[in-house]
Scaffold this motif. Structure first.
Motif, PDB file in Angstrom:
ATOM      1  N   TRP A 199      -3.713   4.707  -5.276  1.00  0.00           N
ATOM      2  CA  TRP A 199      -3.091   3.616  -6.041  1.00  0.00           C
ATOM      3  C   TRP A 199      -2.228   4.065  -7.225  1.00  0.00           C
ATOM      4  O   TRP A 199      -1.323   3.355  -7.618  1.00  0.00           O
ATOM      5  N   GLU A 241      -6.739  -0.974 -10.920  1.00  0.00           N
ATOM      6  CA  GLU A 241      -5.405  -0.391 -10.815  1.00  0.00           C
ATOM      7  C   GLU A 241      -4.626  -0.854  -9.583  1.00  0.00           C
ATOM      8  O   GLU A 241      -3.404  -0.783  -9.570  1.00  0.00           O
ATOM      9  N   ASP A 242      -5.340  -1.367  -8.570  1.00  0.00           N
ATOM     10  CA  ASP A 242      -4.639  -1.843  -7.370  1.00  0.00           C
ATOM     11  C   ASP A 242      -4.279  -3.330  -7.477  1.00  0.00           C
ATOM     12  O   ASP A 242      -3.823  -3.921  -6.501  1.00  0.00           O
ATOM     13  N   HIS A 243      -4.472  -3.919  -8.637  1.00  0.00           N
ATOM     14  CA  HIS A 243      -4.165  -5.344  -8.822  1.00  0.00           C
ATOM     15  C   HIS A 243      -3.168  -5.609  -9.945  1.00  0.00           C
ATOM     16  O   HIS A 243      -2.674  -6.720 -10.077  1.00  0.00           O
ATOM     17  N   GLN A 251      -8.495   7.564  -6.621  1.00  0.00           N
ATOM     18  CA  GLN A 251      -7.727   6.402  -7.098  1.00  0.00           C
ATOM     19  C   GLN A 251      -6.267   6.786  -7.346  1.00  0.00           C
ATOM     20  O   GLN A 251      -5.356   6.009  -7.074  1.00  0.00           O
ATOM     21  N   GLY A 262       0.828  -1.193   0.000  1.00  0.00           N
ATOM     22  CA  GLY A 262       0.000   0.000   0.000  1.00  0.00           C
ATOM     23  C   GLY A 262       0.861   1.241   0.000  1.00  0.00           C
ATOM     24  O   GLY A 262       2.054   1.194   0.314  1.00  0.00           O
ATOM     25  N   GLY A 319      -0.529  -5.672  -6.904  1.00  0.00           N
ATOM     26  CA  GLY A 319      -0.630  -4.426  -6.141  1.00  0.00           C
ATOM     27  C   GLY A 319      -0.759  -3.196  -7.028  1.00  0.00           C
ATOM     28  O   GLY A 319      -1.119  -3.286  -8.207  1.00  0.00           O
ATOM     29  N   CYS A 320      -0.426  -2.053  -6.437  1.00  0.00           N
ATOM     30  CA  CYS A 320      -0.625  -0.794  -7.167  1.00  0.00           C
ATOM     31  C   CYS A 320       0.703  -0.236  -7.670  1.00  0.00           C
ATOM     32  O   CYS A 320       1.775  -0.750  -7.373  1.00  0.00           O
ATOM     33  N   VAL A 368      -3.586  -3.705  -0.129  1.00  0.00           N
ATOM     34  CA  VAL A 368      -4.077  -4.667  -1.101  1.00  0.00           C
ATOM     35  C   VAL A 368      -3.048  -5.788  -1.153  1.00  0.00           C
ATOM     36  O   VAL A 368      -1.851  -5.543  -0.965  1.00  0.00           O
TER      37      VAL A 368
END
Ligand SMILES: [Zn+2]
Length: 266
Positions: free
Chosen positions: A109, A68-70, A105, A16, A41-42, A28
């Motif tokens: 992220w 976007e965080d994956h 966002q 994070g 992750g981001c 995340v």
């Protein structure tokens, strides 16, 4: 910031953005099982993730969905570790273009670099890891969950975030989420790893409770709607007031959207 924990055969990698070097508001998780990495992750944590994985046995990346965080580490991992990825065709399409993000966002992220992958099939075998691919599009188009057959481990992506969800994004379909949770109930996992970085042991009860709560909420929303109530009136009657997340997310994540999803056709 990155924190890694070993849970049985799974390495949980929580990431994070930390604005003060100490605290992370939104974690995340990515997961590593055998040589398979699930999610990245981001953008803000992509270098830490790549450094962490360098020298480890990682042979394949699978993304659960395009958010976007994956997928934030995808492009750097492909460049530095030559890591190849698999994803749902819809995810491949969405993560290969430039993202359009809301200010919240970008703050949490950041913009992921566009990335590519090959289409995933119904199952993936990589070394000792056998993953069944479960289509779970309730969270967004192309979302998949992964089930490791032998160890009965479920990687649920963003399908399960808590037992009583009451907010949704516009692209979420709460009717579909109920169906997705039923799929989880059928496979009877021994442990569930959710993207928020939460490992739930013996998760059947939790999944069933969440599914029943959503069904009861759906029935209440539809009953009030049939009595002529507006979505705002339904919100006030069932939840009291709008979630604080609404104003924090430029109204992209809200209880009103959650109710309106239930009022749409299944
Ligand atoms: Zn998501």
């Amino acid at each position: 910031m990155l924190k890694a924990t070993q849970v049985g055969d799974v390495t949980e990698i929580k990431m994070g953005r930390s604005l003060d070097g100490q605290n992370v508001r939104y974690w995340v998780a990515a997961y590593l099982i055998g040589g398979v990495l699930i999610d990245t992750g981001c953008d803000y944590s992509k270098k830490e993730l790549t450094d962490f994985l360098e020298g480890k046995q990682v042979s394949l990346l699978i993304n659960t969905h395009y958010h976007e965080d994956h997928v934030g580490g995808n492009a750097l991992l492909a460049r530095r570790l030559k890591l190849e990825g698999l994803a749902h065709p819809e995810t491949i399409r969405l993560m290969s273009r430039k993202y359009e993000l809301y200010p919240f966002q970008v703050e949490i992220w950041g913009y992921p670099d566009p990335s590519t992958a090959l289409p995933i099939g119904a199952a993936v075998k990589e070394g000792s890891v056998n993953l069944r691919v479960i289509e779970t599009p309730g969270h967004c188009r192309g979302h998949i969950s992964l089930f490791e057959e032998e160890r009965r481990i479920l990687f649920s992506g963003d399908i399960w975030v808590g037992e009583r969800p009451k907010t949704a994004r516009a692209e979420e379909n709460v009717h579909q989420l109920i169906s997705d949770l039923k799929k989880f109930e059928e496979i009877k996992p021994k442990i569930m790893f959710a993207s928020l970085g939460k490992a739930v042991a013996e998760p059947q009860k939790v999944i069933e409770t969440t599914r029943k709560y959503l069904e009861e909420t759906r029935d209440q929303v539809l009953r009030l709607h049939s009595e002529g109530k507006s979505s705002q009136q339904i919100l006030e009657e069932l939840f009291g007031r709008e979630s604080v997340l609404a104003s924090a997310t430029q109204n992209q994540l809200s209880t009103k959207i959650f109710i309106e999803s239930l009022l749409r056709e299944t």
